[in-house]
Each structure stands twice: as C-alpha cells, then as structure tokens.
Enzyme design. Sequence first.
Site, PDB file in Angstrom:
ATOM      1  N   PHE A   1       0.800  -1.238   0.000  1.00 54.23           N
ATOM      2  CA  PHE A   1       0.000   0.000   0.000  1.00 54.23           C
ATOM      3  C   PHE A   1       0.828   1.283   0.000  1.00 54.23           C
ATOM      4  CE2 PHE A   1      -2.433  -2.977   2.993  1.00 54.23           C
ATOM      5  CZ  PHE A   1      -2.940  -3.730   1.946  1.00 54.23           C
ATOM      6  N   HIS A   2       1.833   1.373  -0.874  1.00 55.24           N
ATOM      7  CA  HIS A   2       2.668   2.569  -0.951  1.00 55.24           C
ATOM      8  C   HIS A   2       2.803   3.070  -2.389  1.00 55.24           C
ATOM      9  CE1 HIS A   2       4.822   0.867   2.887  1.00 55.24           C
ATOM     10  NE2 HIS A   2       3.687   1.485   3.185  1.00 55.24           N
ATOM     11  N   PRO A   3       1.706   3.330  -3.101  1.00 55.18           N
ATOM     12  CA  PRO A   3       1.830   3.805  -4.486  1.00 55.18           C
ATOM     13  C   PRO A   3       2.317   5.250  -4.545  1.00 55.18           C
ATOM     14  CG  PRO A   3      -0.465   3.866  -3.810  1.00 55.18           C
ATOM     15  CD  PRO A   3       0.293   3.211  -2.683  1.00 55.18           C
TER      16      PRO A   3
END
Length: 569
Positions: free
Chosen positions: A497-499
Amino acid sequence: MKQSGNGKDSASNAIEFDYVVVGAGSAGCAIASRLAEDPGVTVVLLEAGPTDHHYTVSAPIGIAVTAVRAGPRNYGYYSVPQAAMNGRRSWQPRGRGLGGSSSINGMVYIRGHRKDYDDWAAAGCDGWSYRDVLPYFRRSECHELHAGTDDNPWHGGEGPLHVSELRSPNPFSRRFIQAAQQAGFPFNHDFNGEKQDGVGLYQVTQHNGERWNTARAFLHGGDVRDTRLNGGRSHLTVLTDTQALKIVFEGKRARGVSVVRDGVMQTVRARREVVLCAGAFNSPQLLMASGVGPAAHLRELGIEVVRDLPGVGQNLQDHLDIVVNKQLHSTDLFGRSLPGALRLIREIHRYRRHRTGMITSNLAEAGGFVKSRAELDVPDLQLHFVPALLGDRGSKKRPRGHGYSCHVCVLRPHSRGEVRLRSPDLRDAPLIDPRFLSDERDLDGLVDGVRIVRRIFAQRSLDGMGGRELSTGDFGDDDTNEDAIRSFIRSHADTVFHPVGTCSMGTGSTAVVDPALRVRGVEGLRVVDASVMPTLIGGNTNAPSIMIAEKAADMMRHARTDARAAATV
C-alpha cells in the site's frame, strides 16, 4: 465511488477562496492547515468522503476492518489483472474521508533513507536533498520522547503530528526482534535516527493509545469549520462529502474546481492556486479528466486537451510484498477462535479504561530494514512483523486460529506501472496497472526476502515456541527450490500500500511537476502528495507525504511574498 444523481448545475453561485485544496488526506490536511496560518489568507479543503469521527478510525486495531474492505472510508480499488502474478488483481485500498489513508493505514512512522532524497536532488530536484527535507519532518512531528523541545537533531517535539512508541507491544513482536538478532541482524531503536539498518519496534502515529491521523493533527481544534457551499469566512473551510469533478481552466490557468455536493454542482474558485492532494491514483485521474495528460488517451475519451503532458499517470511505483505465516495457538496472538474472542472482549474493556493493551496495536508492530547482500550500500528489503495470521489481501478468506506472520518487500522496485482513466467521471474508479514483477529483478529480491524471513522464523526465540508454517507452496523446508519460491510469490504477493510517482517531480520531458510542485505548462496549479515522488523511498510513505506538504506550504508562502514584493516595485 459514485454518488446518486448527476447533480444540478449551480455554477452561478460560485464561491471563492485564495487556495482550493483537493483531497483531505495525509498531504491535504497538512498543507491546507499551514496555508491558512497566514493572516488574510482563505483556504478551502475539499474532501469526497465523510468526517473521521468513528471508532474504527480512532482505535488503532480498527485497521483490521477499515483496510481490508471497501466502504465509506476506503475506496477499495483493485488493479487490472497482473500478468506476472497469474492474472490476479491487486487489492488497492485508499483512504476516503478526513485524514485520507492516514485514517486506515498501519500508522508506521518511517521517513525513508537519507540516500533516497539525495538521489532526488542529484536527479535535478533542487531543494529536495535529505538535508533540505529533514527540517520539514521535524516541523510536523511531536515525538513523545522529545515533546515540548526542539533540541533533538532527528526528531521534532513541537509539531502537530504525534509520534509515539508502542504502548503495549505484543510479546511475540519482541520475540521476533530477538530472533532477527539471532539471525545476525542488528538492533535499531530508532529507524528515523542516525541510521536505518536493523530490526526493532516501529514508531507509530498515535497519541494516548489512539490513532493520530492528519485530520486530528492539522484540522481538529483549530479555526476550521465544515460548511455548506455558501462562502467561508474562517481562514480554513473544510467541505466533506464534496466530490471534485474537474479543474476549471481559463486558457492555461487553473481558476477553480467543479464539485458536486448534495446533488448540487458548483464551482469553487481559486484567487491564487488550486492544489491537488488526492493521492497517487486520484491526482492523475483528476488532471486527466480536466484535460491535462497524454493527449491521445484524453481524446479517446472525448476530453478536450488543455495541456499534452505525457507523464501524467506514468511512473507508478509500489512496494510489492510477500507474507510468510506461521500458525501457533496462543491467545497472546490475534486470531479467530473462541478463546481469542473472549480475550479480545477483555482487551476492549481494558482499552476503554486505560487506552492500553491489544486494541492499541497497529498490527505491524515490529520489523526492520535489511540487506539481501552484505555489499549493498543501503537496505533493500523491509520487514513488517504482525502478531496475527494474514490471508491474501483483498480476499474474504481469513486463516482460522492464531499465529504470526512477516511481510517482506523490495524497497526500490524496478517495475513501473501506470494509471489511466476508465471514464471522464471522477466517480468511476481509475484503471490502475502497477505492472508488478514486470522487471525480473523485483522477483529476485522477493526470493531473497522469503529466505531471510524463514531464517528469522527458524531461530530459537520463535521456533522454540512451536507452530507450523502455512501457505509456502511446494518448497516446504527446501529454500534451495527457487522455482517453487517464485511460484509461491507469483501466487500470493501483493502491495503493501505505498503507491507513488504518477505526477512525478523533475526536470525531464516526462516530469509532471517542477521542483516547486507546479504542473508544467499550466498556471495556478500544483500537485502536493505522494504522486510527485520521482522514485519510491525506502520505507512507508505516510510521513514523507506530510513532509512534502510542509515543504510545499513554505514554497507557496515564499512565492506569495515574492509576488507581493514584485507588485510594489
């Protein structure tokens, strides 16, 4: 997510502020609050979702609910099928509502490695070296060990963002740290201090045992009000349940934002600038829907091109992650069982009385930054240890019983993806294609990571507790079976969850914003969020997003001062 109805046009009742900020997430709350500190400046913060006043937001363990399913506070996106991951779609949660993803994330406070920012500066992003950005990390932070002081070289003690040590670390989190040390990795008491390498407990964005999202840090308790679209007289007006539809341009200058609220369409005008803080998916989506982006793609959807900017939506980077689970019956661990449920009931009562215990857990309690090869200059893998079993993300199936698990991700992936429009309507989810594992080097890194996690799990501090490993595919105890490990990764890996990167900062032809975060080729428009990162930093992205907002607010303040000085000459 769509709201009902197309909305009634009421543009003639447009209201006006100095700055219009779109998106009340990690960056949006911070920059809106900072801009509104200046006397005589008016700011409106537009947010599509609801307020953050909900127990699943304030209680840290609420992440077990909010991060795993779509709802009023989670857009719950999915990627397009990923060819290198057996055609699976990747689960892509994004925060919706005040605080954005800081209301549903794992609360891990990590800044990244100093080299990440020095590399940005070396690539042409002047003013973004580690030496340049460290003061902005410290400005936002109020670390509980340094509260009320400003004399620590690494940490702030007077900022609005509370950062704490975990109140009630799980005993298995401490066992994990011991096992990692037994496996040869050094202990690190502060990943945000002098060095990043090693293992330890994570610092978290909590205060008094509660989640401290950016809405609590920068909005609540100040001169802020939530008002209907009838004009705001306070320095900062916050409009929730307000969906941005399109940036309004006059020629090449952004003049405002078209929104819909309560079924009514209206224009919120900006006297000075429009600032996009909608995140790595929605900021490029809003740019493209407004005519700023790859011209051919926009014309395919019937969108009038304001500025042909090919880099919009490109350069998507994310931390792909694989989880190793070990099942073990202990009610010290979270799990699905009758004894576990009874323990959880007792813990809820404990939390209500003392704000301590298992409810204060952010789940990803411990971890660290390790090197897959000793000769590397910086850690290339990150570990997140969780005192619970984890299923595949986005799946409704959850492992039964108790156990623990460890994530491992490649910190600086080589794969690059893109974001595209599904339609010109912002209420439709964008097309997200991370192209995970399109570069084979990322798969090589995850293979190394799986082996490192299993080596840690095999040490006496954890292995001595018993239990059995789950879902490791066909390789069992044979870490030399590389083909089987690769198959396991392709079948189970997913984002942590680190775009970032889809409105990349830089000076080259594919850059979307310049080092002052101004959108190239237009006026009065900036992007301020994780999408401007040219490369993914080595760690969790929440703290860097806040830092970007802090620095952007200063740059905008200086630009306003310079313009005022020029006008008096």
